[in-house]
Motif scaffolding. Structure first.
Motif, PDB file in Angstrom:
ATOM      1  N   GLU A   1       0.835  -1.201   0.000  1.00  0.00           N
ATOM      2  CA  GLU A   1       0.000   0.000   0.000  1.00  0.00           C
ATOM      3  C   GLU A   1       0.872   1.254   0.000  1.00  0.00           C
ATOM      4  O   GLU A   1       0.604   2.210  -0.746  1.00  0.00           O
ATOM      5  CB  GLU A   1      -0.931  -0.001   1.213  1.00  0.00           C
ATOM      6  CG  GLU A   1      -1.914   1.162   1.230  1.00  0.00           C
ATOM      7  CD  GLU A   1      -2.846   1.115   2.428  1.00  0.00           C
ATOM      8  OE1 GLU A   1      -4.058   1.323   2.249  1.00  0.00           O
ATOM      9  OE2 GLU A   1      -2.355   0.867   3.550  1.00  0.00           O
ATOM     10  N   ALA A   2       1.928   1.249   0.819  1.00  0.00           N
ATOM     11  CA  ALA A   2       2.827   2.406   0.884  1.00  0.00           C
ATOM     12  C   ALA A   2       3.524   2.635  -0.452  1.00  0.00           C
ATOM     13  O   ALA A   2       3.664   3.782  -0.909  1.00  0.00           O
ATOM     14  CB  ALA A   2       3.846   2.207   1.999  1.00  0.00           C
ATOM     15  N   GLN A   3       3.957   1.556  -1.110  1.00  0.00           N
ATOM     16  CA  GLN A   3       4.638   1.696  -2.394  1.00  0.00           C
ATOM     17  C   GLN A   3       3.699   2.228  -3.474  1.00  0.00           C
ATOM     18  O   GLN A   3       4.077   3.076  -4.285  1.00  0.00           O
ATOM     19  CB  GLN A   3       5.213   0.337  -2.822  1.00  0.00           C
ATOM     20  CG  GLN A   3       6.608   0.069  -2.282  1.00  0.00           C
ATOM     21  CD  GLN A   3       7.260  -1.099  -2.997  1.00  0.00           C
ATOM     22  OE1 GLN A   3       6.933  -2.249  -2.736  1.00  0.00           O
ATOM     23  NE2 GLN A   3       8.183  -0.814  -3.882  1.00  0.00           N
ATOM     24  N   LEU A   4       2.487   1.717  -3.484  1.00  0.00           N
ATOM     25  CA  LEU A   4       1.531   2.164  -4.500  1.00  0.00           C
ATOM     26  C   LEU A   4       1.206   3.638  -4.340  1.00  0.00           C
ATOM     27  O   LEU A   4       1.066   4.371  -5.325  1.00  0.00           O
ATOM     28  CB  LEU A   4       0.249   1.330  -4.411  1.00  0.00           C
ATOM     29  CG  LEU A   4       0.348  -0.139  -4.828  1.00  0.00           C
ATOM     30  CD1 LEU A   4      -0.952  -0.868  -4.526  1.00  0.00           C
ATOM     31  CD2 LEU A   4       0.695  -0.277  -6.303  1.00  0.00           C
ATOM     32  N   GLN A   5       1.084   4.089  -3.108  1.00  0.00           N
ATOM     33  CA  GLN A   5       0.691   5.470  -2.846  1.00  0.00           C
ATOM     34  C   GLN A   5       1.848   6.454  -2.993  1.00  0.00           C
ATOM     35  O   GLN A   5       1.623   7.650  -3.152  1.00  0.00           O
ATOM     36  CB  GLN A   5       0.073   5.584  -1.453  1.00  0.00           C
ATOM     37  CG  GLN A   5      -1.239   4.833  -1.321  1.00  0.00           C
ATOM     38  CD  GLN A   5      -1.830   4.894   0.068  1.00  0.00           C
ATOM     39  OE1 GLN A   5      -1.237   5.447   0.988  1.00  0.00           O
ATOM     40  NE2 GLN A   5      -3.019   4.315   0.243  1.00  0.00           N
ATOM     41  N   SER A   6       3.071   5.943  -2.947  1.00  0.00           N
ATOM     42  CA  SER A   6       4.229   6.837  -3.057  1.00  0.00           C
ATOM     43  C   SER A   6       4.768   6.931  -4.476  1.00  0.00           C
ATOM     44  O   SER A   6       5.717   7.661  -4.744  1.00  0.00           O
ATOM     45  CB  SER A   6       5.358   6.357  -2.126  1.00  0.00           C
ATOM     46  OG  SER A   6       5.824   5.080  -2.531  1.00  0.00           O
ATOM     47  N   GLY A   7       4.173   6.188  -5.403  1.00  0.00           N
ATOM     48  CA  GLY A   7       4.659   6.201  -6.778  1.00  0.00           C
ATOM     49  C   GLY A   7       4.428   7.543  -7.457  1.00  0.00           C
ATOM     50  O   GLY A   7       3.482   8.277  -7.145  1.00  0.00           O
ATOM     51  N   ASN A   8       5.294   7.871  -8.390  1.00  0.00           N
ATOM     52  CA  ASN A   8       5.194   9.126  -9.143  1.00  0.00           C
ATOM     53  C   ASN A   8       4.454   8.869 -10.447  1.00  0.00           C
ATOM     54  O   ASN A   8       4.973   8.244 -11.374  1.00  0.00           O
ATOM     55  CB  ASN A   8       6.594   9.668  -9.425  1.00  0.00           C
ATOM     56  CG  ASN A   8       6.546  11.047 -10.069  1.00  0.00           C
ATOM     57  OD1 ASN A   8       5.471  11.569 -10.387  1.00  0.00           O
ATOM     58  ND2 ASN A   8       7.713  11.653 -10.248  1.00  0.00           N
ATOM     59  N   ALA A   9       3.219   9.325 -10.512  1.00  0.00           N
ATOM     60  CA  ALA A   9       2.381   9.080 -11.688  1.00  0.00           C
ATOM     61  C   ALA A   9       2.972   9.690 -12.957  1.00  0.00           C
ATOM     62  O   ALA A   9       2.726   9.206 -14.066  1.00  0.00           O
ATOM     63  CB  ALA A   9       0.977   9.628 -11.451  1.00  0.00           C
ATOM     64  N   LYS A  10       3.768  10.749 -12.816  1.00  0.00           N
ATOM     65  CA  LYS A  10       4.332  11.425 -13.987  1.00  0.00           C
ATOM     66  C   LYS A  10       5.328  10.538 -14.729  1.00  0.00           C
ATOM     67  O   LYS A  10       5.537  10.712 -15.932  1.00  0.00           O
ATOM     68  CB  LYS A  10       5.019  12.719 -13.561  1.00  0.00           C
ATOM     69  CG  LYS A  10       4.054  13.760 -12.996  1.00  0.00           C
ATOM     70  CD  LYS A  10       4.788  15.027 -12.600  1.00  0.00           C
ATOM     71  CE  LYS A  10       3.830  16.080 -12.041  1.00  0.00           C
ATOM     72  NZ  LYS A  10       4.541  17.323 -11.647  1.00  0.00           N
ATOM     73  N   THR A  11       5.963   9.606 -14.022  1.00  0.00           N
ATOM     74  CA  THR A  11       6.965   8.739 -14.656  1.00  0.00           C
ATOM     75  C   THR A  11       6.373   7.424 -15.139  1.00  0.00           C
ATOM     76  O   THR A  11       7.085   6.596 -15.703  1.00  0.00           O
ATOM     77  CB  THR A  11       8.103   8.441 -13.669  1.00  0.00           C
ATOM     78  OG1 THR A  11       7.559   7.726 -12.537  1.00  0.00           O
ATOM     79  CG2 THR A  11       8.753   9.721 -13.185  1.00  0.00           C
ATOM     80  N   MET A  12       5.065   7.201 -14.938  1.00  0.00           N
ATOM     81  CA  MET A  12       4.433   5.941 -15.312  1.00  0.00           C
ATOM     82  C   MET A  12       3.769   6.056 -16.686  1.00  0.00           C
ATOM     83  O   MET A  12       3.307   7.114 -17.096  1.00  0.00           O
ATOM     84  CB  MET A  12       3.368   5.542 -14.282  1.00  0.00           C
ATOM     85  CG  MET A  12       3.868   5.309 -12.887  1.00  0.00           C
ATOM     86  SD  MET A  12       2.490   4.801 -11.799  1.00  0.00           S
ATOM     87  CE  MET A  12       3.245   5.034 -10.182  1.00  0.00           C
ATOM     88  N   SER A  13       3.697   4.914 -17.356  1.00  0.00           N
ATOM     89  CA  SER A  13       2.934   4.847 -18.594  1.00  0.00           C
ATOM     90  C   SER A  13       1.448   4.796 -18.249  1.00  0.00           C
ATOM     91  O   SER A  13       1.068   4.631 -17.090  1.00  0.00           O
ATOM     92  CB  SER A  13       3.320   3.592 -19.380  1.00  0.00           C
ATOM     93  OG  SER A  13       2.933   2.425 -18.656  1.00  0.00           O
ATOM     94  N   GLN A  14       0.612   4.908 -19.259  1.00  0.00           N
ATOM     95  CA  GLN A  14      -0.836   4.874 -19.028  1.00  0.00           C
ATOM     96  C   GLN A  14      -1.250   3.526 -18.460  1.00  0.00           C
ATOM     97  O   GLN A  14      -2.092   3.454 -17.555  1.00  0.00           O
ATOM     98  CB  GLN A  14      -1.577   5.151 -20.340  1.00  0.00           C
ATOM     99  CG  GLN A  14      -3.091   5.245 -20.170  1.00  0.00           C
ATOM    100  CD  GLN A  14      -3.798   5.640 -21.462  1.00  0.00           C
ATOM    101  OE1 GLN A  14      -3.147   5.933 -22.459  1.00  0.00           O
ATOM    102  NE2 GLN A  14      -5.118   5.659 -21.439  1.00  0.00           N
ATOM    103  N   ALA A  15      -0.657   2.446 -18.968  1.00  0.00           N
ATOM    104  CA  ALA A  15      -0.987   1.098 -18.482  1.00  0.00           C
ATOM    105  C   ALA A  15      -0.569   0.942 -17.025  1.00  0.00           C
ATOM    106  O   ALA A  15      -1.296   0.345 -16.213  1.00  0.00           O
ATOM    107  CB  ALA A  15      -0.308   0.046 -19.351  1.00  0.00           C
TER     108      ALA A  15
END
Length: 612
Positions: free
Chosen positions: A188-202
């Motif tokens: 849960e902590a990892q998912l919430q701390s991820g940077n959406a700007k560096t992720m692909s749409q998928a």
């Protein structure tokens, strides 16, 4: 966390080695000849068990041999493995001697197989050609070429589990990984701390879907009754009892004196003059903000309640009965504001300085193990009511399941403990019926993990995969074992207030015709690590509906709490047609260690000869 109460992979291996050994055709083991019988039958000693078998060759009593199972119907036939016995028995055999053993098994002589053979010999584990060949590949891929890895392979083989890398990794997570609650929090902590700007749409979509399912699961781990049992709420409950319209006078008096002993209320608390002053304090404009924070909307205009029109006692009861403190720091601040109002009622204007430690000290003063500060019968009655309110667990449905049992059942489904069984059941359900199910009901956390695993960011995949293995491993070990005794184990994450832990429950008993455990004769073992009590094991043994409870904990026995709650437990058991025999608290280190060894190997029948 020490898996004291969970039948882990290694404990399963120990259990099977001691009590329920099943040797399979082609398997190899080392045994000692104890005694000969007619028709080439002999008694052998294999580890801690006596076994009876038919031998294929004349051997010498008192000697140890490596046997291979040739036939396992009736009284199986055993054959001495055709290899140099000295080489087989040598834990430090050189490569030439090891090669003779591998040749006798029909296994290729290479470094991995040599290492596997050495580990099985050093761990004194029965092994087979398949275990050596597949096991070497599995342990190498899992980076677990050691004794612990060999024991896990033996567990897989003995339980009839697939000899695959996925099965090994699942059992390994249960045996050596972090607790389920910890792994859920980590993901849960990892998912919430991820940077959406560096992720692909998928990746963004996968993270969002998994995070939503994980949040639903975490919310279901919270046991509601525990969130209302922190120190602040206990003090509020005592305040409510002291002025309750329904509590007996003795309980009201006891609650009053207990509150006064904490030093948080004055001797005038609850008197007619004090209640009048409390009403005046509530009506003062400067206290309106405090009241709105404690009880938002309680005295708003739309509900037509006028503080001025209420009698002082009625007003106090209304405020206290509608007050529920928030958890943690927010609740402490609410209690501080309430006590500030109490001080205003006493004619004091100084704000209460109430720290978390002061709260704990206040309750510890009246909840000491020996109950030294609880000196009157009225105070003991008040504490009894307080404790019983803490442990209320009423029936939640017509089937008789309690509120907590229903919640745990739903949580198991949410995690995916019955995932595969649910899929099989859905295949027999009509499309119309299936469409009526909600999406969350159809898709447990395990399915969501499998669905989005490959779409998650690389930084999250390892944590998600570890959690998936953990869930699968617990499913494998929770499977019921057939035979005279049925055994079932479950483990679920819980949130007790702000404290996260795992609850393990194991059942043992004889099966009824419908597959359920016989309720008159069974054993239930609970394991829970709690914030204050630490590791706790409750061993509940039922014979002829007579219940004996043994509690194992390293802390000092809470005499007062057990004395006050025992009548309550006896009453609740009687409602289910059970009688309480005794409750025993065992806290010495030796007893805890003894119980641990008993608990991990309780299955089967000890001391009974087995024909192989």
């Amino acid at each position: 966390m020490d898996q004291l109460g969970f039948q882990t992979a290694s404990s399963v291996a120990r259990t099977q080695g001691k009590n329920a050994l099943t040797l399979q055709k082609g398997q190899v083991f080392e045994g000692k000849i104890i005694k000969f019988f007619p028709n080439n039958t002999a008694a052998l000693r294999l580890g801690s068990m006596n076994v009876t078998a038919r031998l294929e060759a004349p051997l010498s009593a008192g000697e140890e041999y490596f046997f291979q199972v040739q036939q396992n119907d009736g009284i199986p036939r055993l054959q001495v493995l055709q290899a140099d016995q000295a080489a087989l028995k040598s834990g430090s055999a050189d490569q030439a001697e090891t090669a003779k053993v591998l040749q006798a098994l029909g296994v290729m002589n290479n470094k991995n197989n040599q290492a596997m053979l050495g580990m099985f010999q050093s761990e004194q584990l029965p092994f087979s050609k398949d275990m050596v060949q597949k096991g070497a590949t599995i342990l190498q891929q899992a980076n677990a070429m050691n004794g612990a890895g060999a024991r896990l392979l033996a567990t897989m083989n003995q339980a009839g589990l697939p000899m695959t890398l996925q099965t090994f990794q699942s059992l390994f997570q249960v045996e050596h990984g972090a607790s389920l609650s910890t792994q859920l929090q980590n993901l849960e902590a990892q998912l919430q701390s991820g940077n959406a700007k560096t992720m692909s749409q998928a990746e963004t979509s996968a993270v969002a879907n998994l995070n939503r399912k994980l949040s639903q699961t975490m919310a279901m781990t919270n046991i509601e009754s525990f969130s209302k049992t922190d120190t602040g709420n206990k003090l509020v409950q005592l305040m409510q009892m002291s002025q309750s319209a329904h509590a007996p006078q003795a309980v009201k008096e006891g609650a009053m004196t207990l509150l006064q002993k904490t030093g948080l209320v004055s001797e005038n608390f609850g008197s007619a003059p004090w209640l009048s002053s409390f009403k005046e304090a509530l009506m003062q404009p400067e206290n309106r903000a405090i009241l709105q924070n404690l009880l938002p909307q309680t005295f708003s205009a739309q509900n037509g309640v006028s503080v001025a029109d209420m009698e002082p006692l009625e007003l106090f009861r209304t405020v206290m009965n509608r007050l529920t403190l928030a958890e943690g720091e927010a609740g402490r601040q609410q209690l501080q504001q309430l006590l500030t109002l109490f001080q205003n009622a006493d004619g004091q204007s100084k704000q209460v300085d109430l720290s978390s430690s002061a709260l704990r000290q206040a309750m510890q003063m009246i909840q000491s193990n020996e109950g030294a500060n609880v000196t009157t019968a009225q105070e003991r009655q008040a504490l009894t009511v307080l404790y019983q309110g803490t442990f209320t667990n009423e029936s939640a449905n017509a089937g008789g399941m309690s509120t907590i049992a229903t919640q745990l059942s739903k949580l198991m489904q949410q995690i995916g403990m019955q995932h595969e069984a649910s899929i099989a059941q859905q295949s027999t359900t009509s499309n119309q019926q299936t469409s009526l199910l909600s999406e969350s009901a159809q898709e447990p956390l395990k399915q969501t993990l499998m669905q989005y695993m490959n779409q998650l960011p690389t930084s999250v995949q390892d944590t998600a995969e570890t959690l998936l293995h953990r869930i699968t491993g617990q499913q494998l070990l929770a499977q019921e074992q057939q035979g005279p005794l049925q055994q079932t184990a479950i483990q679920v994450p819980l949130a007790l207030g702000n404290y996260h832990t795992d609850l393990t429950v194991q059942w043992e008993g004889r099966s009824q015709e419908d597959g359920s455990l016989h309720p008159d004769h069974c054993r239930i073992i609970f394991y829970l690590e709690m914030e204050n009590l630490g590791e706790t094991v409750a061993d509940v043994q039922i014979q002829n509906r007579l219940v004996t409870v043994n509690i194992f904990n390293e802390k000092e026995k809470p005499d007062m709490m057990m004395e006050l709650l025992q009548p309550f437990l006896k009453e609740k058991l009687a409602e289910q047609n059970y009688s309480l025999s005794s409750i025993n608290w065992k806290n010495t280190e030796d007893e805890t260690k003894h119980h641990k060894s008993v608990y991990e190997s309780y299955s089967g029948f000890e001391g009974v000869d087995v024909r192989i």
